[in-house]
Design a protein around this motif. Structure first.
Motif, PDB file in Angstrom:
ATOM      1  N   CYS A   1      64.446 -12.385 109.947  1.00 49.11           N
ATOM      2  CA  CYS A   1      63.344 -13.174 110.500  1.00 49.11           C
ATOM      3  C   CYS A   1      62.010 -12.421 110.420  1.00 49.11           C
ATOM      4  CB  CYS A   1      63.646 -13.560 111.954  1.00 49.11           C
ATOM      5  SG  CYS A   1      64.978 -14.765 112.106  1.00 49.11           S
ATOM      6  N   LEU A   2      62.044 -11.121 110.656  1.00 55.90           N
ATOM      7  CA  LEU A   2      60.813 -10.331 110.539  1.00 55.90           C
ATOM      8  C   LEU A   2      60.316 -10.319 109.093  1.00 55.90           C
ATOM      9  CD1 LEU A   2      61.522  -7.317 112.919  1.00 55.90           C
ATOM     10  CD2 LEU A   2      59.892  -9.193 113.259  1.00 55.90           C
ATOM     11  N   LYS A   3      61.224 -10.219 108.158  1.00 54.83           N
ATOM     12  CA  LYS A   3      60.837 -10.276 106.753  1.00 54.83           C
ATOM     13  C   LYS A   3      60.260 -11.641 106.420  1.00 54.83           C
ATOM     14  CE  LYS A   3      62.540  -9.478 102.054  1.00 54.83           C
ATOM     15  NZ  LYS A   3      63.719  -9.088 101.226  1.00 54.83           N
ATOM     16  N   ARG A   4      60.836 -12.698 106.994  1.00 57.00           N
ATOM     17  CA  ARG A   4      60.376 -14.059 106.709  1.00 57.00           C
ATOM     18  C   ARG A   4      58.933 -14.266 107.156  1.00 57.00           C
ATOM     19  NH1 ARG A   4      58.350 -17.501 105.273  1.00 57.00           N
ATOM     20  NH2 ARG A   4      58.893 -19.663 104.795  1.00 57.00           N
TER      21      ARG A   4
ATOM     22  N   GLU B   1      50.186  -2.625 119.938  1.00 58.54           N
ATOM     23  CA  GLU B   1      49.832  -2.046 118.641  1.00 58.54           C
ATOM     24  C   GLU B   1      49.637  -3.110 117.559  1.00 58.54           C
ATOM     25  OE1 GLU B   1      52.107   2.017 118.173  1.00 58.54           O
ATOM     26  OE2 GLU B   1      53.503   0.544 119.035  1.00 58.54           O
ATOM     27  N   LEU B   2      49.746  -4.381 117.939  1.00 59.45           N
ATOM     28  CA  LEU B   2      49.670  -5.468 116.968  1.00 59.45           C
ATOM     29  C   LEU B   2      48.332  -6.192 117.040  1.00 59.45           C
ATOM     30  CD1 LEU B   2      53.166  -7.141 117.576  1.00 59.45           C
ATOM     31  CD2 LEU B   2      52.615  -5.284 115.992  1.00 59.45           C
ATOM     32  N   SER B   3      47.920  -6.739 115.911  1.00 56.96           N
ATOM     33  CA  SER B   3      46.755  -7.630 115.892  1.00 56.96           C
ATOM     34  C   SER B   3      47.169  -8.996 116.440  1.00 56.96           C
ATOM     35  CB  SER B   3      46.241  -7.786 114.464  1.00 56.96           C
ATOM     36  OG  SER B   3      47.199  -8.474 113.667  1.00 56.96           O
ATOM     37  N   GLY B   4      46.181  -9.863 116.672  1.00 52.71           N
ATOM     38  CA  GLY B   4      46.484 -11.201 117.175  1.00 52.71           C
ATOM     39  C   GLY B   4      47.388 -11.973 116.236  1.00 52.71           C
ATOM     40  N   GLY B   5      47.106 -11.875 114.947  1.00 58.10           N
ATOM     41  CA  GLY B   5      47.937 -12.577 113.973  1.00 58.10           C
ATOM     42  C   GLY B   5      49.356 -12.041 113.915  1.00 58.10           C
ATOM     43  N   MET B   6      49.504 -10.729 114.060  1.00 59.94           N
ATOM     44  CA  MET B   6      50.841 -10.132 114.054  1.00 59.94           C
ATOM     45  C   MET B   6      51.630 -10.549 115.281  1.00 59.94           C
ATOM     46  SD  MET B   6      49.884  -6.305 112.679  1.00 59.94           S
ATOM     47  CE  MET B   6      51.566  -5.654 112.660  1.00 59.94           C
ATOM     48  N   ILE B   7      50.947 -10.666 116.426  1.00 58.45           N
ATOM     49  CA  ILE B   7      51.617 -11.125 117.649  1.00 58.45           C
ATOM     50  C   ILE B   7      52.165 -12.538 117.450  1.00 58.45           C
ATOM     51  CG2 ILE B   7      51.184 -11.900 120.022  1.00 58.45           C
ATOM     52  CD1 ILE B   7      49.348  -9.464 120.338  1.00 58.45           C
ATOM     53  N   LYS B   8      51.352 -13.414 116.843  1.00 58.13           N
ATOM     54  CA  LYS B   8      51.802 -14.787 116.619  1.00 58.13           C
ATOM     55  C   LYS B   8      52.967 -14.828 115.622  1.00 58.13           C
ATOM     56  CE  LYS B   8      49.003 -16.706 119.459  1.00 58.13           C
ATOM     57  NZ  LYS B   8      47.904 -17.610 119.149  1.00 58.13           N
ATOM     58  N   ARG B   9      52.923 -13.968 114.606  1.00 57.30           N
ATOM     59  CA  ARG B   9      54.018 -13.939 113.631  1.00 57.30           C
ATOM     60  C   ARG B   9      55.309 -13.407 114.267  1.00 57.30           C
ATOM     61  NH1 ARG B   9      52.459 -10.605 108.865  1.00 57.30           N
ATOM     62  NH2 ARG B   9      50.525 -10.007 109.899  1.00 57.30           N
ATOM     63  N   ALA B  10      55.164 -12.417 115.158  1.00 53.68           N
ATOM     64  CA  ALA B  10      56.345 -11.921 115.881  1.00 53.68           C
ATOM     65  C   ALA B  10      56.907 -13.014 116.785  1.00 53.68           C
ATOM     66  CB  ALA B  10      55.970 -10.688 116.707  1.00 53.68           C
ATOM     67  N   ALA B  11      56.021 -13.789 117.396  1.00 53.98           N
ATOM     68  CA  ALA B  11      56.466 -14.895 118.251  1.00 53.98           C
ATOM     69  C   ALA B  11      57.202 -15.958 117.432  1.00 53.98           C
ATOM     70  CB  ALA B  11      55.268 -15.507 118.970  1.00 53.98           C
ATOM     71  N   ILE B  12      56.731 -16.202 116.216  1.00 56.28           N
ATOM     72  CA  ILE B  12      57.419 -17.153 115.335  1.00 56.28           C
ATOM     73  C   ILE B  12      58.794 -16.618 114.959  1.00 56.28           C
ATOM     74  CG2 ILE B  12      57.374 -18.218 113.044  1.00 56.28           C
ATOM     75  CD1 ILE B  12      54.306 -18.322 113.300  1.00 56.28           C
TER      76      ILE B  12
ATOM     77  N   ALA C   1      57.470  -3.686 111.094  1.00 58.97           N
ATOM     78  CA  ALA C   1      56.917  -3.659 112.452  1.00 58.97           C
ATOM     79  C   ALA C   1      57.981  -3.528 113.543  1.00 58.97           C
ATOM     80  CB  ALA C   1      56.097  -4.927 112.693  1.00 58.97           C
ATOM     81  N   ASN C   2      59.224  -3.262 113.172  1.00 63.01           N
ATOM     82  CA  ASN C   2      60.325  -3.252 114.148  1.00 63.01           C
ATOM     83  C   ASN C   2      60.027  -2.431 115.388  1.00 63.01           C
ATOM     84  OD1 ASN C   2      61.520  -4.003 111.520  1.00 63.01           O
ATOM     85  ND2 ASN C   2      63.448  -4.035 112.674  1.00 63.01           N
ATOM     86  N   LYS C   3      59.527  -1.231 115.232  1.00 62.42           N
ATOM     87  CA  LYS C   3      59.404  -0.292 116.345  1.00 62.42           C
ATOM     88  C   LYS C   3      58.028  -0.310 117.002  1.00 62.42           C
ATOM     89  CE  LYS C   3      63.604   0.966 115.530  1.00 62.42           C
ATOM     90  NZ  LYS C   3      64.692   0.469 116.410  1.00 62.42           N
TER      91      LYS C   3
END
Length: 251
Positions: free
Chosen positions: A121-124, A137-148, A130-132
């Motif tokens: 899912c993280l690769k998708r 430490e994440l940008s706003g866009g990265m937070i939303k992608r992690a939430a997805i 970004a596992n660890k």
């Protein structure tokens, strides 16, 4: 498919949703739009079961969700993914731990099986390195992608998104829109998005439902929304476009 029939919802004597009937198709991006206070957030929360409706019925495919008891609803909720407005990641947990949480709560998979799914899912969502990392430490866009990634880790049949582009710049918003759209098609999910972002409407609005003062005022697609003969909808579209342009100028 998710279908609402004659939904009514009131708070402290004030009717917020007024006899709303609407159907959201599978494998397409369904958008709920409307100005603040129109009832669109209440509708989304009613559909997912965070609010109990006063009248009407809600169906998940051929199951009447609104008439199920807590135990039966829990079974359906295993098929539901949710993306909250701010991402709602746990600050003290890594990205990997956040994404794995639904698997820990709702499955009996081995740790190896869980991590295989988490990494997929993280690769998708293009977060394979970004596992660890922690949310701070994440940008706003990265937070939303992690939430997805967390929302799809259980391979849901239904996906609810509450203002997924809130706080993001226009370019990142397009990335998130396209990611949600692509995942919807790829997994044939019933996706419902609550938004006020006209860029999202014009990018991925396969079905759009406009809520005005608690009523379903208009429904259609991005192909016809700009030519709709509906004053309240036209006013909303124009005001939203002007607000977006003003924010871009300020930036």
């Amino acid at each position: 498919m998710i279908k609402a029939q004659n939904i009514v919802k009131s708070f402290e004597g004030r009717t917020v949703l007024k006899d709303i009937s609407v159907e959201f198709g599978t494998g397409q991006t369904n958008l709920i739009i409307g100005r603040s206070g129109s009832g669109k957030t209440v509708l989304l929360k009613s559909l997912v079961g965070l609010h109990e409706v006063d009248e009407g019925t809600i169906y998940y495919d051929d199951v009447c969700f609104s008439q199920l008891d807590f135990k039966a609803r829990k079974q359906i909720r295993k098929d539901v993914g949710m993306i909250f407005q701010g991402g709602a990641l746990l600050d003290a947990s890594t990205v990997e731990q956040n994404v794995k949480l639904p698997l820990d709560l709702f499955t009996d998979q081995t740790e190896e099986e869980k991590m295989e799914r988490v990494n997929y899912c993280l690769k998708r969502v293009n977060l394979e390195n970004a596992n660890k990392l922690y949310p701070s430490e994440l940008s706003g866009g990265m937070i939303k992608r992690a939430a997805i990634a967390r929302a799809i880790v259980m391979n849901p049949r239904y996906l609810f998104c509450d203002e997924p582009n809130s706080g993001l710049d226009p370019q990142t918003s397009i990335v998130i829109d396209n990611l949600i759209h692509d995942i919807t098609k790829e997994y044939n999910i019933t996706t419902i998005i609550n938004t006020h972002d006209m860029n999202s409407v014009m990018e991925i609005g396969e079905k759009i439902v406009f809520i005005y003062e608690g009523e379903k005022w208009w429904e259609g697609s991005k192909d016809v929304i700009l030519h709709a003969d509906n004053k309240e909808l036209n006013d909303f579209v124009f005001a939203s476009a002007m607000a977006k342009r003003a924010k871009s100028v300020i930036r």
